[in-house]
Design a protein around this motif. Structure first.
Motif, PDB file in Angstrom:
ATOM      1  N   ALA A   1    -154.600  60.566 -37.777  1.00  0.00           N
ATOM      2  CA  ALA A   1    -153.805  61.525 -36.988  1.00  0.00           C
ATOM      3  C   ALA A   1    -153.007  60.778 -35.914  1.00  0.00           C
ATOM      4  O   ALA A   1    -151.818  61.047 -35.703  1.00  0.00           O
ATOM      5  N   GLU A   2    -153.662  59.816 -35.260  1.00  0.00           N
ATOM      6  CA  GLU A   2    -152.969  59.036 -34.214  1.00  0.00           C
ATOM      7  C   GLU A   2    -151.823  58.226 -34.832  1.00  0.00           C
ATOM      8  O   GLU A   2    -150.740  58.142 -34.252  1.00  0.00           O
TER       9      GLU A   2
ATOM     10  N   LEU B   1    -155.550  61.291 -28.461  1.00  0.00           N
ATOM     11  CA  LEU B   1    -156.173  60.554 -29.570  1.00  0.00           C
ATOM     12  C   LEU B   1    -156.389  59.083 -29.213  1.00  0.00           C
ATOM     13  O   LEU B   1    -157.427  58.495 -29.542  1.00  0.00           O
TER      14      LEU B   1
ATOM     15  N   GLN C   1    -151.488  64.506 -46.922  1.00  0.00           N
ATOM     16  CA  GLN C   1    -151.020  65.672 -46.164  1.00  0.00           C
ATOM     17  C   GLN C   1    -152.179  66.646 -45.909  1.00  0.00           C
ATOM     18  O   GLN C   1    -152.333  67.157 -44.798  1.00  0.00           O
TER      19      GLN C   1
ATOM     20  N   HIS D   1    -139.806  56.612 -34.206  1.00  0.00           N
ATOM     21  CA  HIS D   1    -138.482  57.162 -34.607  1.00  0.00           C
ATOM     22  C   HIS D   1    -137.771  57.733 -33.392  1.00  0.00           C
ATOM     23  O   HIS D   1    -136.586  57.515 -33.189  1.00  0.00           O
ATOM     24  N   TRP D   2    -138.523  58.491 -32.592  1.00  0.00           N
ATOM     25  CA  TRP D   2    -137.948  59.158 -31.423  1.00  0.00           C
ATOM     26  C   TRP D   2    -137.416  58.127 -30.431  1.00  0.00           C
ATOM     27  O   TRP D   2    -136.300  58.254 -29.914  1.00  0.00           O
TER      28      TRP D   2
ATOM     29  N   GLN E   1    -134.278  56.514 -31.634  1.00  0.00           N
ATOM     30  CA  GLN E   1    -133.145  57.424 -31.483  1.00  0.00           C
ATOM     31  C   GLN E   1    -132.663  57.473 -30.023  1.00  0.00           C
ATOM     32  O   GLN E   1    -131.476  57.410 -29.754  1.00  0.00           O
TER      33      GLN E   1
ATOM     34  N   GLN F   1    -144.080  58.908 -35.431  1.00  0.00           N
ATOM     35  CA  GLN F   1    -143.025  59.814 -34.953  1.00  0.00           C
ATOM     36  C   GLN F   1    -142.424  59.300 -33.648  1.00  0.00           C
ATOM     37  O   GLN F   1    -141.227  59.374 -33.425  1.00  0.00           O
ATOM     38  N   ARG F   2    -143.319  58.792 -32.760  1.00  0.00           N
ATOM     39  CA  ARG F   2    -142.835  58.281 -31.468  1.00  0.00           C
ATOM     40  C   ARG F   2    -141.859  57.127 -31.674  1.00  0.00           C
ATOM     41  O   ARG F   2    -140.843  57.029 -30.985  1.00  0.00           O
TER      42      ARG F   2
ATOM     43  N   PHE G   1    -151.810  70.658 -31.393  1.00  0.00           N
ATOM     44  CA  PHE G   1    -152.547  70.324 -32.618  1.00  0.00           C
ATOM     45  C   PHE G   1    -152.434  71.462 -33.647  1.00  0.00           C
ATOM     46  O   PHE G   1    -152.353  71.194 -34.844  1.00  0.00           O
TER      47      PHE G   1
ATOM     48  N   TRP H   1    -150.033  58.915 -37.444  1.00  0.00           N
ATOM     49  CA  TRP H   1    -148.908  59.795 -37.766  1.00  0.00           C
ATOM     50  C   TRP H   1    -148.063  60.043 -36.507  1.00  0.00           C
ATOM     51  O   TRP H   1    -146.825  59.936 -36.529  1.00  0.00           O
ATOM     52  N   LEU H   2    -148.747  60.360 -35.397  1.00  0.00           N
ATOM     53  CA  LEU H   2    -148.038  60.642 -34.145  1.00  0.00           C
ATOM     54  C   LEU H   2    -147.310  59.403 -33.632  1.00  0.00           C
ATOM     55  O   LEU H   2    -146.175  59.503 -33.135  1.00  0.00           O
ATOM     56  N   SER H   3    -147.944  58.258 -33.784  1.00  0.00           N
ATOM     57  CA  SER H   3    -147.350  57.016 -33.297  1.00  0.00           C
ATOM     58  C   SER H   3    -146.069  56.683 -34.085  1.00  0.00           C
ATOM     59  O   SER H   3    -145.067  56.220 -33.524  1.00  0.00           O
TER      60      SER H   3
ATOM     61  N   GLU I   1    -150.758  62.465 -28.792  1.00  0.00           N
ATOM     62  CA  GLU I   1    -151.031  61.064 -29.135  1.00  0.00           C
ATOM     63  C   GLU I   1    -151.898  60.405 -28.052  1.00  0.00           C
ATOM     64  O   GLU I   1    -152.826  59.652 -28.369  1.00  0.00           O
TER      65      GLU I   1
ATOM     66  N   THR J   1    -137.291  63.967 -34.860  1.00  0.00           N
ATOM     67  CA  THR J   1    -137.412  62.715 -34.086  1.00  0.00           C
ATOM     68  C   THR J   1    -136.157  61.864 -34.258  1.00  0.00           C
ATOM     69  O   THR J   1    -135.913  60.950 -33.480  1.00  0.00           O
ATOM     70  N   LYS J   2    -135.379  62.156 -35.337  1.00  0.00           N
ATOM     71  CA  LYS J   2    -134.168  61.354 -35.602  1.00  0.00           C
ATOM     72  C   LYS J   2    -132.915  61.986 -34.981  1.00  0.00           C
ATOM     73  O   LYS J   2    -131.819  61.487 -35.175  1.00  0.00           O
TER      74      LYS J   2
ATOM     75  N   ARG K   1    -144.868  69.522 -39.788  1.00  0.00           N
ATOM     76  CA  ARG K   1    -144.822  68.073 -39.508  1.00  0.00           C
ATOM     77  C   ARG K   1    -143.525  67.464 -40.035  1.00  0.00           C
ATOM     78  O   ARG K   1    -142.920  66.618 -39.381  1.00  0.00           O
TER      79      ARG K   1
ATOM     80  N   PHE L   1    -155.711  67.812 -37.899  1.00  0.00           N
ATOM     81  CA  PHE L   1    -155.046  68.506 -36.784  1.00  0.00           C
ATOM     82  C   PHE L   1    -155.648  69.899 -36.567  1.00  0.00           C
ATOM     83  O   PHE L   1    -155.767  70.352 -35.429  1.00  0.00           O
TER      84      PHE L   1
ATOM     85  N   PRO M   1    -147.977  70.878 -43.179  1.00  0.00           N
ATOM     86  CA  PRO M   1    -147.050  69.829 -43.659  1.00  0.00           C
ATOM     87  C   PRO M   1    -145.567  70.159 -43.452  1.00  0.00           C
ATOM     88  O   PRO M   1    -144.769  69.253 -43.183  1.00  0.00           O
TER      89      PRO M   1
ATOM     90  N   LEU N   1    -154.348  65.292 -43.222  1.00  0.00           N
ATOM     91  CA  LEU N   1    -153.763  65.459 -41.875  1.00  0.00           C
ATOM     92  C   LEU N   1    -153.843  66.916 -41.420  1.00  0.00           C
ATOM     93  O   LEU N   1    -154.131  67.187 -40.258  1.00  0.00           O
TER      94      LEU N   1
ATOM     95  N   LEU O   1    -149.238  71.092 -35.450  1.00  0.00           N
ATOM     96  CA  LEU O   1    -149.221  69.899 -36.311  1.00  0.00           C
ATOM     97  C   LEU O   1    -150.031  70.070 -37.600  1.00  0.00           C
ATOM     98  O   LEU O   1    -149.910  69.239 -38.514  1.00  0.00           O
ATOM     99  N   ALA O   2    -150.832  71.142 -37.666  1.00  0.00           N
ATOM    100  CA  ALA O   2    -151.748  71.308 -38.811  1.00  0.00           C
ATOM    101  C   ALA O   2    -151.078  71.929 -40.038  1.00  0.00           C
ATOM    102  O   ALA O   2    -151.705  72.691 -40.770  1.00  0.00           O
TER     103      ALA O   2
ATOM    104  N   LEU P   1    -145.690  65.907 -28.210  1.00  0.00           N
ATOM    105  CA  LEU P   1    -146.225  64.964 -29.199  1.00  0.00           C
ATOM    106  C   LEU P   1    -146.915  63.812 -28.478  1.00  0.00           C
ATOM    107  O   LEU P   1    -147.975  63.355 -28.891  1.00  0.00           O
TER     108      LEU P   1
END
Lengths: 116, 116
Positions: B82-83, A86, B5, B92-93, B96, B89-90, A12, B85-87, A83, A28-29, A21, B12, A18, B8, A15-16, A79
């Motif tokens: 916050a959740e 949360l 931003q 995208h991951w 990939q 990212q997941r 966390f 945002w993380l979701s 998640e 992630t890509k 993040r 976090f 920008p 968030l 993640l705090a 990550l």
């Protein structure tokens, strides 16, 4: 349990910010070099490297240097742990609001029956 | 976007501490007084109040004083942001890693066909 808490603190904390993040979103890509990662930011390389070091020491990314190129990769498990924490809280919260809604509904049925 | 931003960052930041996470977990089960919230912690009230102030200024809880009792409530929207945002990212991951798995599978089919 203590390690789990320390690991969540670190996730966390990382993640705090920008910039951090945005770097994670990019990773992630797929993996990327430090140069590619730094490019979108209007920031000196030393400041940018500080963010990468935070991400690496907090365990959200790995990096490896081959020749003169350092490549970064995301550590998706970290990550996922943040998640999951949360998501667990949301379940409790939803269960509580569902109970409250159920109670209000029963109260309203009771009142309407009293009124008949 | 900038407000999103900043919001968030704050969420976090508030989550990066085990005491604050424990308080949030307790509040997902319903409102509680400061006294109730402080009870499980082996910590002086001034230190504990600092954590509550961080949670409140970062927007994760609300509090209201009635008479001598201050009651705290969770602001679930902040946790949800916050959740989310993380979701994101997941997703995208996973996309990939799915692409990578698909590529490896095609490579293996290609090799096995070459071998026939």
């Amino acid at each position: 349990m203590e390690n789990y808490q320390i690991s969540l603190d670190a996730a966390f904390h990382a993640l705090a910010d920008p910039t951090r993040r945005a770097v994670l979103s990019r990773l992630t890509k797929g993996p990327a070099s430090v140069k590619e990662l730094a490019e979108p930011f209007d920031m000196g390389l030393p400041s940018f490297m500080k963010h990468l070091r935070v991400l690496e020491s907090d365990g959200l990314i790995h990096s490896q240097k081959v020749g003169r190129v350092r490549t970064c990769r995301i550590n998706a498990e970290k990550l996922a742990a943040a998640e999951a924490w949360l998501s667990e809280q949301r379940k409790h919260w939803q269960a509580q609001t569902d109970r409250l809604a159920g109670y209000v509904e029963l109260e309203m049925i009771g009142r309407s029956e009293d009124g008949n």
